[in-house]
Write a protein that holds these residues in place. Structure first.
Motif, short mmCIF file in Angstrom:
data_model
loop_
_atom_site.label_atom_id
_atom_site.label_comp_id
_atom_site.label_asym_id
_atom_site.label_seq_id
_atom_site.Cartn_x
_atom_site.Cartn_y
_atom_site.Cartn_z
N GLU A 142 8.12 -11.51 -8.85
CA GLU A 142 8.59 -12.89 -8.82
C GLU A 142 7.45 -13.84 -8.44
OE1 GLU A 142 12.17 -14.36 -9.21
OE2 GLU A 142 11.57 -12.78 -10.59
N ARG A 143 6.54 -13.35 -7.61
CA ARG A 143 5.42 -14.16 -7.16
C ARG A 143 4.28 -14.21 -8.18
NH1 ARG A 143 4.41 -17.52 -2.47
NH2 ARG A 143 6.33 -17.39 -1.28
N VAL A 144 3.96 -13.07 -8.80
CA VAL A 144 2.73 -13.02 -9.61
C VAL A 144 2.96 -12.62 -11.05
CG1 VAL A 144 1.37 -12.48 -7.55
CG2 VAL A 144 2.20 -10.60 -8.99
N GLY A 145 4.18 -12.23 -11.44
CA GLY A 145 4.44 -11.76 -12.79
C GLY A 145 4.29 -10.25 -12.89
N ILE A 146 4.87 -9.67 -13.92
CA ILE A 146 4.90 -8.21 -14.04
C ILE A 146 3.52 -7.58 -14.24
CG2 ILE A 146 5.69 -6.30 -15.53
CD1 ILE A 146 8.34 -7.76 -15.79
N PRO A 147 2.66 -8.07 -15.15
CA PRO A 147 1.35 -7.42 -15.33
C PRO A 147 0.53 -7.36 -14.04
CG PRO A 147 1.80 -8.88 -17.16
CD PRO A 147 2.85 -9.15 -16.14
N LYS A 148 0.48 -8.48 -13.31
CA LYS A 148 -0.30 -8.50 -12.07
C LYS A 148 0.37 -7.67 -10.99
CE LYS A 148 -3.96 -9.99 -9.97
NZ LYS A 148 -5.31 -9.64 -10.48
N ALA A 149 1.69 -7.67 -10.96
CA ALA A 149 2.41 -6.88 -9.96
C ALA A 149 2.10 -5.39 -10.14
CB ALA A 149 3.91 -7.12 -10.07
N LYS A 150 2.06 -4.93 -11.37
CA LYS A 150 1.73 -3.53 -11.62
C LYS A 150 0.35 -3.18 -11.08
CE LYS A 150 2.54 -3.62 -16.08
NZ LYS A 150 2.67 -3.19 -17.49
N GLN A 151 -0.61 -4.03 -11.36
CA GLN A 151 -1.97 -3.77 -10.90
C GLN A 151 -2.04 -3.72 -9.38
OE1 GLN A 151 -4.58 -2.98 -12.88
NE2 GLN A 151 -3.18 -3.11 -14.63
N ILE B 285 0.37 -3.06 -7.24
CA ILE B 285 1.08 -1.88 -6.72
C ILE B 285 0.25 -0.63 -6.94
CG2 ILE B 285 3.09 -0.38 -7.08
CD1 ILE B 285 4.67 -2.99 -7.72
N TRP B 286 -0.33 -0.49 -8.13
CA TRP B 286 -1.11 0.71 -8.45
C TRP B 286 -2.38 0.81 -7.60
CZ3 TRP B 286 -0.69 -0.07 -14.48
CH2 TRP B 286 0.62 0.24 -14.88
N GLN B 287 -3.00 -0.34 -7.32
CA GLN B 287 -4.26 -0.33 -6.57
C GLN B 287 -4.03 -0.23 -5.07
OE1 GLN B 287 -6.12 -3.93 -7.93
NE2 GLN B 287 -6.43 -3.14 -10.02
N GLY B 288 -2.99 -0.88 -4.58
CA GLY B 288 -2.67 -0.82 -3.16
C GLY B 288 -3.76 -1.39 -2.27
N ASN B 289 -4.51 -2.37 -2.77
CA ASN B 289 -5.64 -2.91 -2.02
C ASN B 289 -5.20 -3.75 -0.83
OD1 ASN B 289 -7.43 -1.74 -3.84
ND2 ASN B 289 -7.61 -3.59 -5.09
N ASN C 282 0.79 -1.23 0.00
CA ASN C 282 0.00 0.00 0.00
C ASN C 282 0.83 1.29 0.00
OD1 ASN C 282 0.97 -0.53 2.57
ND2 ASN C 282 -0.89 0.05 3.63
N PHE C 283 1.99 1.27 -0.63
CA PHE C 283 2.82 2.47 -0.73
C PHE C 283 2.10 3.58 -1.48
CE2 PHE C 283 5.80 -0.98 -0.09
CZ PHE C 283 6.80 -0.45 0.69
N ILE C 284 1.28 3.21 -2.45
CA ILE C 284 0.60 4.20 -3.29
C ILE C 284 -0.26 5.14 -2.47
CG2 ILE C 284 -1.46 2.80 -3.77
CD1 ILE C 284 0.48 4.81 -6.41
N GLY C 285 -0.75 4.66 -1.32
CA GLY C 285 -1.62 5.48 -0.49
C GLY C 285 -0.94 6.70 0.09
N VAL C 286 0.40 6.66 0.18
CA VAL C 286 1.14 7.84 0.65
C VAL C 286 2.04 8.38 -0.46
CG1 VAL C 286 1.06 7.32 3.12
CG2 VAL C 286 2.87 6.30 1.72
N GLY C 287 1.66 8.11 -1.70
CA GLY C 287 2.36 8.69 -2.84
C GLY C 287 3.77 8.20 -3.04
N LEU C 288 4.05 6.96 -2.64
CA LEU C 288 5.38 6.40 -2.80
C LEU C 288 5.34 5.14 -3.67
CD1 LEU C 288 6.74 6.67 0.87
CD2 LEU C 288 7.27 8.18 -1.06
N VAL C 289 6.51 4.68 -4.06
CA VAL C 289 6.63 3.40 -4.75
C VAL C 289 7.08 2.35 -3.72
CG1 VAL C 289 7.22 4.51 -6.93
CG2 VAL C 289 9.06 3.76 -5.40
#
Length: 260
Positions: A151-160, A162-166, A133-140
Protein backbone atom coordinates in the motif's frame (compact mmCIF):
# COMPACT_ATOMS: atom_id res chain seq x y z
CA UNK A 1 -7.40 -1.27 31.72
CA UNK A 2 -4.49 -3.20 33.25
CA UNK A 3 -1.95 -4.85 30.97
CA UNK A 4 1.39 -6.56 31.57
CA UNK A 5 3.18 -5.94 28.28
CA UNK A 6 1.72 -2.62 27.13
CA UNK A 7 0.71 0.67 28.70
CA UNK A 8 -2.30 2.73 27.61
CA UNK A 9 -3.03 6.31 28.61
CA UNK A 10 -6.15 8.17 27.48
CA UNK A 11 -6.74 11.90 27.94
CA UNK A 12 -8.18 14.79 25.93
CA UNK A 13 -9.24 12.74 22.88
CA UNK A 14 -5.78 11.17 22.64
CA UNK A 15 -4.64 7.66 23.52
CA UNK A 16 -0.99 6.67 23.84
CA UNK A 17 -0.14 2.98 23.60
CA UNK A 18 3.36 2.00 24.67
CA UNK A 19 4.99 -1.36 24.02
CA UNK A 20 6.36 -2.19 27.48
CA UNK A 21 8.98 -4.94 27.22
CA UNK A 22 12.09 -2.73 27.02
CA UNK A 23 14.38 -5.40 28.47
CA UNK A 24 13.80 -7.52 25.32
CA UNK A 25 13.66 -4.69 22.76
CA UNK A 26 9.84 -4.60 23.00
CA UNK A 27 9.60 -7.86 21.09
CA UNK A 28 6.11 -9.30 20.86
CA UNK A 29 5.35 -12.54 22.66
CA UNK A 30 2.00 -14.30 22.81
CA UNK A 31 0.77 -12.23 25.76
CA UNK A 32 1.62 -8.94 24.07
CA UNK A 33 -0.19 -10.00 20.90
CA UNK A 34 -3.27 -10.89 22.94
CA UNK A 35 -3.12 -7.62 24.87
CA UNK A 36 -2.66 -5.59 21.68
CA UNK A 37 -5.65 -7.32 20.11
CA UNK A 38 -7.75 -6.66 23.22
CA UNK A 39 -6.59 -3.05 23.42
CA UNK A 40 -7.24 -2.20 19.76
CA UNK A 41 -10.68 -3.80 19.97
CA UNK A 42 -11.40 -1.78 23.12
CA UNK A 43 -10.29 1.46 21.45
CA UNK A 44 -12.35 0.64 18.37
CA UNK A 45 -15.48 0.98 20.51
CA UNK A 46 -14.44 4.26 22.13
CA UNK A 47 -15.37 7.14 19.79
CA UNK A 48 -14.19 9.79 22.25
CA UNK A 49 -10.61 8.86 21.32
CA UNK A 50 -9.69 10.52 18.02
CA UNK A 51 -5.88 10.09 17.97
CA UNK A 52 -3.78 7.05 18.88
CA UNK A 53 0.00 7.31 19.25
CA UNK A 54 1.92 4.03 19.32
CA UNK A 55 5.48 3.99 20.67
CA UNK A 56 7.97 1.82 22.52
CA UNK A 57 9.20 2.09 26.09
CA UNK A 58 12.91 2.80 26.31
CA UNK A 59 15.22 3.09 23.33
CA UNK A 60 13.43 0.89 20.78
CA UNK A 61 9.99 0.94 19.13
CA UNK A 62 9.87 -2.86 18.60
CA UNK A 63 12.33 -5.41 17.27
CA UNK A 64 9.45 -7.63 16.09
CA UNK A 65 8.38 -11.10 17.14
CA UNK A 66 9.97 -12.79 20.13
CA UNK A 67 12.56 -15.29 18.86
CA UNK A 68 12.17 -17.39 22.02
CA UNK A 69 8.48 -17.75 21.23
CA UNK A 70 9.38 -18.98 17.72
CA UNK A 71 11.55 -21.67 19.28
CA UNK A 72 8.97 -22.85 21.79
CA UNK A 73 5.71 -22.52 19.83
CA UNK A 74 6.20 -25.48 17.52
CA UNK A 75 2.89 -27.02 18.55
CA UNK A 76 0.29 -26.47 15.79
CA UNK A 77 -2.29 -25.35 18.35
CA UNK A 78 0.10 -22.73 19.72
CA UNK A 79 0.79 -21.48 16.20
CA UNK A 80 -2.91 -21.16 15.44
CA UNK A 81 -3.36 -19.11 18.61
CA UNK A 82 -0.51 -16.79 17.63
CA UNK A 83 -1.96 -16.19 14.17
CA UNK A 84 -5.47 -15.66 15.53
CA UNK A 85 -4.19 -12.91 17.84
CA UNK A 86 -2.26 -11.38 14.96
CA UNK A 87 -5.36 -11.34 12.78
CA UNK A 88 -7.50 -9.76 15.49
CA UNK A 89 -4.82 -7.21 16.26
CA UNK A 90 -4.27 -6.08 12.67
CA UNK A 91 -7.94 -5.96 11.69
CA UNK A 92 -8.78 -3.87 14.76
CA UNK A 93 -5.83 -1.54 14.13
CA UNK A 94 -6.83 -1.01 10.51
CA UNK A 95 -10.44 -0.27 11.44
CA UNK A 96 -9.75 2.12 14.32
CA UNK A 97 -11.98 5.20 13.96
CA UNK A 98 -9.08 7.50 14.86
CA UNK A 99 -5.85 8.80 13.36
CA UNK A 100 -3.04 6.41 14.24
CA UNK A 101 0.55 7.63 14.55
CA UNK A 102 3.63 5.41 14.86
CA UNK A 103 6.34 7.18 16.88
CA UNK A 104 9.49 5.27 15.92
CA UNK A 105 12.68 5.41 17.94
CA UNK A 106 15.64 3.04 17.82
CA UNK A 107 14.29 0.29 15.59
CA UNK A 108 11.11 -1.01 14.02
CA UNK A 109 11.73 -4.45 12.58
CA UNK A 110 9.75 -7.47 11.45
CA UNK A 111 6.34 -7.56 13.10
CA UNK A 112 7.13 -4.25 14.79
CA UNK A 113 7.57 -2.65 11.37
CA UNK A 114 4.36 -4.28 10.09
CA UNK A 115 2.40 -2.68 12.94
CA UNK A 116 4.06 0.69 12.33
CA UNK A 117 3.18 0.51 8.62
CA UNK A 118 -0.40 -0.19 9.63
CA UNK A 119 -0.60 3.31 11.13
CA UNK A 120 -1.81 6.37 9.23
CA UNK A 121 1.25 8.50 9.99
CA UNK A 122 4.81 7.29 10.61
CA UNK A 123 7.36 9.56 12.27
CA UNK A 124 10.90 8.28 12.87
CA UNK A 125 13.88 9.67 14.74
CA UNK A 126 16.92 10.24 12.52
CA UNK A 127 19.07 7.50 14.11
CA UNK A 128 16.41 4.76 13.98
CA UNK A 129 16.50 1.66 11.80
CA UNK A 130 13.64 0.07 9.88
CA UNK A 131 13.51 -3.43 8.40
CA UNK A 132 11.03 -5.88 6.94
CA UNK A 133 13.52 -8.61 7.80
CA UNK A 134 11.44 -11.81 8.02
CA UNK A 135 13.50 -13.30 5.19
CA UNK A 136 16.52 -13.49 7.50
CA UNK A 137 14.84 -16.26 9.51
CA UNK A 138 13.24 -17.96 6.51
CA UNK A 139 9.76 -16.55 7.03
CA UNK A 140 7.33 -14.33 5.14
CA UNK A 141 6.04 -11.05 6.59
CA UNK A 142 3.01 -11.36 8.84
CA UNK A 143 0.91 -8.88 10.77
CA UNK A 144 -0.36 -7.63 7.42
CA UNK A 145 3.18 -6.78 6.32
CA UNK A 146 2.51 -7.69 2.67
CA UNK A 147 -0.59 -5.51 2.59
CA UNK A 148 0.78 -2.46 4.38
CA UNK A 149 4.08 -2.46 2.52
CA UNK A 150 2.55 -2.67 -0.94
CA UNK A 151 0.00 0.00 0.00
CA UNK A 152 2.93 2.30 0.73
CA UNK A 153 5.29 1.50 -2.16
CA UNK A 154 3.41 -0.66 -4.70
CA UNK A 155 3.76 -4.37 -5.44
CA UNK A 156 7.05 -4.41 -7.44
CA UNK A 157 8.94 -2.43 -4.80
CA UNK A 158 7.29 -4.32 -1.95
CA UNK A 159 8.56 -7.61 -3.37
CA UNK A 160 12.10 -6.31 -3.59
CA UNK A 161 12.03 -4.97 -0.03
CA UNK A 162 10.62 -8.20 1.37
CA UNK A 163 13.08 -10.39 -0.55
CA UNK A 164 16.10 -8.28 0.41
CA UNK A 165 15.15 -7.66 4.03
CA UNK A 166 17.56 -4.72 4.21
CA UNK A 167 17.92 -2.45 7.20
CA UNK A 168 17.01 1.10 6.18
CA UNK A 169 17.74 4.43 7.79
CA UNK A 170 14.81 6.88 8.05
CA UNK A 171 15.95 9.07 5.15
CA UNK A 172 15.96 6.07 2.81
CA UNK A 173 12.58 4.99 4.13
CA UNK A 174 11.25 8.53 3.62
CA UNK A 175 12.51 8.55 0.03
CA UNK A 176 10.57 5.36 -0.66
CA UNK A 177 7.42 6.70 1.02
CA UNK A 178 7.54 4.18 3.87
CA UNK A 179 7.45 6.87 6.52
CA UNK A 180 6.14 10.42 6.54
CA UNK A 181 8.63 12.44 8.57
CA UNK A 182 12.15 12.25 9.98
CA UNK A 183 13.03 14.24 13.09
CA UNK A 184 16.34 14.96 14.78
CA UNK A 185 17.31 13.13 17.93
CA UNK A 186 15.56 14.41 21.02
CA UNK A 187 12.63 16.04 19.22
CA UNK A 188 10.45 13.00 18.56
CA UNK A 189 8.01 13.56 21.43
CA UNK A 190 7.54 17.26 20.71
CA UNK A 191 7.11 16.68 16.97
CA UNK A 192 4.45 14.02 17.50
CA UNK A 193 2.70 16.28 20.02
CA UNK A 194 2.59 19.00 17.35
CA UNK A 195 1.12 16.58 14.80
CA UNK A 196 -1.49 15.47 17.32
CA UNK A 197 -2.34 19.09 18.09
CA UNK A 198 -2.85 19.92 14.41
CA UNK A 199 -5.17 16.96 13.92
CA UNK A 200 -7.19 17.79 17.04
CA UNK A 201 -7.49 21.42 15.90
CA UNK A 202 -8.73 20.30 12.47
CA UNK A 203 -12.28 19.22 11.51
CA UNK A 204 -11.18 15.74 12.51
CA UNK A 205 -14.57 14.09 12.01
CA UNK A 206 -14.15 14.76 8.28
CA UNK A 207 -10.62 13.35 8.45
CA UNK A 208 -11.92 10.17 10.03
CA UNK A 209 -14.72 9.82 7.48
CA UNK A 210 -12.13 9.88 4.69
CA UNK A 211 -10.09 7.21 6.48
CA UNK A 212 -13.19 5.05 6.87
CA UNK A 213 -14.15 5.36 3.20
CA UNK A 214 -10.66 4.45 1.95
CA UNK A 215 -10.05 1.63 4.42
CA UNK A 216 -13.47 0.04 3.98
CA UNK A 217 -12.72 -0.60 0.30
CA UNK A 218 -9.51 -2.44 1.20
CA UNK A 219 -10.73 -4.44 4.19
CA UNK A 220 -11.65 -7.63 2.26
CA UNK A 221 -8.19 -7.62 0.68
CA UNK A 222 -6.49 -7.23 4.06
CA UNK A 223 -8.52 -10.12 5.50
CA UNK A 224 -7.49 -12.34 2.59
CA UNK A 225 -3.83 -11.40 2.92
CA UNK A 226 -3.87 -12.13 6.65
CA UNK A 227 -5.31 -15.56 5.92
CA UNK A 228 -2.69 -16.22 3.25
CA UNK A 229 0.13 -14.98 5.51
CA UNK A 230 -0.96 -17.40 8.24
CA UNK A 231 -1.07 -20.32 5.81
CA UNK A 232 2.31 -19.42 4.31
CA UNK A 233 3.91 -18.91 7.72
CA UNK A 234 2.69 -22.32 8.81
CA UNK A 235 4.47 -23.86 5.82
CA UNK A 236 7.63 -21.81 6.31
CA UNK A 237 7.88 -22.75 9.98
CA UNK A 238 8.40 -26.36 8.91
CA UNK A 239 11.31 -25.63 6.56
CA UNK A 240 14.98 -26.34 7.20
CA UNK A 241 15.77 -22.78 6.15
CA UNK A 242 13.64 -21.36 8.96
CA UNK A 243 15.38 -23.50 11.56
CA UNK A 244 18.74 -22.46 10.14
CA UNK A 245 17.74 -18.80 10.23
CA UNK A 246 16.74 -19.01 13.88
CA UNK A 247 19.92 -20.88 14.85
CA UNK A 248 22.11 -18.43 12.95
CA UNK A 249 20.38 -15.50 14.65
CA UNK A 250 20.94 -16.96 18.12
CA UNK A 251 24.52 -17.97 17.32
CA UNK A 252 25.20 -14.59 15.68
CA UNK A 253 26.53 -16.04 12.45
CA UNK A 254 25.76 -15.90 8.75
CA UNK A 255 22.88 -18.11 7.63
CA UNK A 256 23.53 -21.09 5.36
CA UNK A 257 20.23 -21.53 3.52
CA UNK A 258 19.63 -24.56 1.26
CA UNK A 259 16.22 -23.85 -0.22
CA UNK A 260 14.61 -26.62 1.80
Amino acid sequence: MAYETIKVDIADRRATLTFNRPDVANTMNLLMMQELADCFEFLKENPEVQILVIKGEGKIFSAGGDIKMMLTSGDPVDFEIVMSYLTRMVLALYQLPMVTIAQIKGAAAGLGFSIALGCDVLVAEENSKLAMNFIGVGLVPDGGGHFFLKERVGIPKAKQMIWQGNIMDPNEALKHGLIDQVVVEGELDSTVDQIVGKFLASPILAVLETKSILHEQKLPELKNILKMEAEAQKRMRKTEDHLEGIKAFIEKRTQQFKGK
